[in-house]
Motif scaffolding. Structure first.
Motif, PDB file in Angstrom:
ATOM      1  N   GLU A 133      -4.870  -6.639  -0.475  1.00 42.78           N
ATOM      2  CA  GLU A 133      -4.978  -7.104   0.674  1.00 42.78           C
ATOM      3  C   GLU A 133      -5.400  -8.724   0.792  1.00 42.78           C
ATOM      4  O   GLU A 133      -5.039  -9.727   1.268  1.00 42.78           O
TER       5      GLU A 133
ATOM      6  N   ARG B  34      -2.695   6.983  -6.853  1.00 41.48           N
ATOM      7  CA  ARG B  34      -3.890   7.909  -6.567  1.00 41.48           C
ATOM      8  C   ARG B  34      -3.553   9.275  -7.791  1.00 41.48           C
ATOM      9  O   ARG B  34      -4.380   9.905  -8.150  1.00 41.48           O
ATOM     10  N   ASP B  35      -2.542   9.742  -7.311  1.00 45.68           N
ATOM     11  CA  ASP B  35      -2.116  11.054  -8.099  1.00 45.68           C
ATOM     12  C   ASP B  35      -2.242  10.996  -9.503  1.00 45.68           C
ATOM     13  O   ASP B  35      -2.535  11.703 -10.095  1.00 45.68           O
TER      14      ASP B  35
ATOM     15  N   TYR C 213     -11.428  12.704  -9.032  1.00 45.27           N
ATOM     16  CA  TYR C 213     -11.675  12.403  -7.576  1.00 45.27           C
ATOM     17  C   TYR C 213     -12.324  10.991  -7.455  1.00 45.27           C
ATOM     18  O   TYR C 213     -11.911  10.181  -6.572  1.00 45.27           O
TER      19      TYR C 213
ATOM     20  N   GLY D  26     -15.773  -0.946   0.466  1.00 43.89           N
ATOM     21  CA  GLY D  26     -14.979  -0.103  -0.678  1.00 43.89           C
ATOM     22  C   GLY D  26     -15.629  -0.618  -2.314  1.00 43.89           C
ATOM     23  O   GLY D  26     -15.992   0.161  -2.784  1.00 43.89           O
TER      24      GLY D  26
ATOM     25  N   ALA E 166       0.888  -1.323   0.196  1.00 44.54           N
ATOM     26  CA  ALA E 166      -0.006   0.178  -0.008  1.00 44.54           C
ATOM     27  C   ALA E 166       0.751   1.114  -0.024  1.00 44.54           C
ATOM     28  O   ALA E 166       0.435   2.456  -0.211  1.00 44.54           O
ATOM     29  N   TYR E 167       2.178   1.218   0.316  1.00 44.34           N
ATOM     30  CA  TYR E 167       3.073   2.226   0.246  1.00 44.34           C
ATOM     31  C   TYR E 167       2.770   2.969  -1.123  1.00 44.34           C
ATOM     32  O   TYR E 167       3.086   4.182  -1.134  1.00 44.34           O
TER      33      TYR E 167
ATOM     34  N   MET F 259       0.301   3.321  -3.074  1.00 38.30           N
ATOM     35  CA  MET F 259      -0.946   3.814  -3.578  1.00 38.30           C
ATOM     36  C   MET F 259      -1.247   5.251  -3.785  1.00 38.30           C
ATOM     37  O   MET F 259      -2.044   5.626  -4.418  1.00 38.30           O
ATOM     38  N   SER F 260      -0.567   6.308  -3.000  1.00 40.84           N
ATOM     39  CA  SER F 260      -0.606   7.334  -3.101  1.00 40.84           C
ATOM     40  C   SER F 260      -0.146   7.972  -4.406  1.00 40.84           C
ATOM     41  O   SER F 260      -0.711   8.907  -5.002  1.00 40.84           O
TER      42      SER F 260
ATOM     43  N   GLN G 241     -10.118   8.497  -8.580  1.00 39.29           N
ATOM     44  CA  GLN G 241      -9.260   8.090  -7.601  1.00 39.29           C
ATOM     45  C   GLN G 241      -9.638   7.117  -6.492  1.00 39.29           C
ATOM     46  O   GLN G 241      -8.724   6.299  -6.091  1.00 39.29           O
ATOM     47  N   SER G 242     -10.726   7.403  -5.854  1.00 35.95           N
ATOM     48  CA  SER G 242     -11.021   6.597  -4.948  1.00 35.95           C
ATOM     49  C   SER G 242     -11.489   4.824  -5.440  1.00 35.95           C
ATOM     50  O   SER G 242     -11.080   4.030  -4.940  1.00 35.95           O
TER      51      SER G 242
ATOM     52  N   ASP H 254      -8.288   3.367  -5.887  1.00 35.84           N
ATOM     53  CA  ASP H 254      -7.622   3.068  -4.644  1.00 35.84           C
ATOM     54  C   ASP H 254      -8.253   1.756  -4.198  1.00 35.84           C
ATOM     55  O   ASP H 254      -7.499   0.895  -3.697  1.00 35.84           O
ATOM     56  N   GLU H 255      -9.551   1.708  -4.066  1.00 40.53           N
ATOM     57  CA  GLU H 255     -10.300   0.597  -3.412  1.00 40.53           C
ATOM     58  C   GLU H 255     -10.076  -0.675  -4.060  1.00 40.53           C
ATOM     59  O   GLU H 255      -9.973  -1.682  -3.468  1.00 40.53           O
TER      60      GLU H 255
ATOM     61  N   ASN I 169      -6.210  -1.967  -3.293  1.00 42.29           N
ATOM     62  CA  ASN I 169      -6.249  -2.268  -1.878  1.00 42.29           C
ATOM     63  C   ASN I 169      -6.825  -3.783  -1.849  1.00 42.29           C
ATOM     64  O   ASN I 169      -6.260  -4.406  -0.849  1.00 42.29           O
TER      65      ASN I 169
END
Lengths: 123, 220
Positions: B106, B72-73, B91, B167, B65-66, B68-69, B94-95, B98-99, B102
């Protein structure tokens, strides 16, 4: 890894039995940091002797994921059990958007300004 | 079972060709910036133009997850700059990305393995995003099981009680027109979302598409 900071501020309350704190969020809450950061909020909740109201100042919060919203719901539930609660203030449009789509804004009130949020909990 | 997506420059399932912006290699820093060809004189300096052909960008990143930012950008910039979706939807994508990532990190791919994110724009009227895991995660699902899980959580009376689980059902499903799960030959799962610009509520910032009855949840 996303950066996130939470700073806590005590807010004077007219009711000495009711504690009010404001939490200022700055950065992004995501999978890389939310589990660790959530412990700070749980510590505040567990340390409360009586009703505790938390005002979340979200002006600096750029992103939150679904797990962050899960934690928000859990914090709200735990505080409600102690006759406290959470209100949100100054959320950015994208934050408000995701809170609305998940349905949290039906549970937790969101206010455009800090003053409105304070007025809602300091009575 | 659907076959794996063709590699960059191979024909798409609809017979069209992709135009690679970046090679599909490992690393989250690949932002799709194409290397300009050599220039012989100042007059010949290339001008960056949005390709007219379908665009496919593939990013492979470690199961962590490191990163993921950064993804998203990248998603935010891609949707803002390469599509006609309103900014609010940049935006939202982006979510969504990300979901999906993740979940893949996971549940679908073990630490040390990889996940792959594919952005596909066939035309200016829609965006398709795929996230693939390696099938090595601790919680092994197949596409049908994942479909069933999301379908259960989409029920109006489903009560979310834990920290997790919102999510796919509350965010990804709400902000997409189609959500498809596909078993891959590698043992992993591909989650594919499609969002079209012809949604009449697209430019209404107050509209919550979660009530959109046209949303499709599919299993391949």
């Amino acid at each position: 890894m996303a950066d996130i900071s939470i700073t806590t501020e005590d807010i004077p309350s007219t009711n000495p039995a009711k504690a009010v704190k404001m939490l200022h969020f700055t950065g992004q809450l995501d999978e890389s940091n939310v589990d660790e950061k959530s412990k700070e909020v749980y510590q505040l909740i567990e340390a409360a002797q009586g009703p505790l109201y938390l005002i979340f100042d979200l002006a600096g919060l750029e992103y939150m994921n679904s797990k962050s919203i899960g934690y928000l719901t859990d914090w709200y539930t735990k505080l409600s059990e102690k006759q406290g609660g959470i209100v949100l203030a100054q959320a950015r449009p994208n934050i408000l958007d995701i809170l609305q789509v998940v349905g949290i804004t039906q549970l937790i009130q969101s206010y455009a300004t800090i003053e409105e949020a304070k007025a809602a909990v300091i009575q | 079972m659907e076959t794996q997506l063709p590699t960059t420059s191979a024909p798409l399932p609809n017979g069209e060709q992709t135009t690679p912006i970046a090679p599909a290699t490992s690393g989250a820093s690949e932002t799709g910036a194409a290397t300009p060809p050599p220039v012989s004189s100042p007059e010949a300096l290339p001008v960056a133009q949005k390709p007219a052909e379908p665009v496919k960008i593939t990013i492979t990143l470690p199961t962590n997850a490191y990163f993921m930012s950064g993804i998203r950008d990248f998603t935010l910039a891609l949707i803002k700059n390469m599509t006609k979706f309103p900014e609010q939807w940049a935006y939202r994508f982006q979510s969504v990305v990300d979901e999906l990532c993740n979940n893949a990190i996971e549940h679908g791919s073990a630490p040390g393995k990889e996940i792959t994110v594919i952005f596909l724009q066939n035309d200016e009227k829609s965006v398709q995003i795929m996230v693939e895991d390696s099938g090595t995660g601790k919680d092994k699902f197949n596409a049908a099981q994942l479909h069933e899980l999301v379908a259960q959580r989409l029920q109006p009376d489903y009560a979310f009680s834990g920290i997790r689980g919102r999510g796919l059902a509350k965010i990804v499903s709400a902000w997409t027109d189609e959500l498809t799960f596909t078993d891959l030959p590698t043992g992993g799962i591909r989650a594919t979302i499609t969002k079209r610009l012809d949604d009449p509520k697209m430019n209404d910032p107050t509209a919550l598409p979660s009530t959109d009855p046209t949303h499709v949840l599919l299993t391949n």
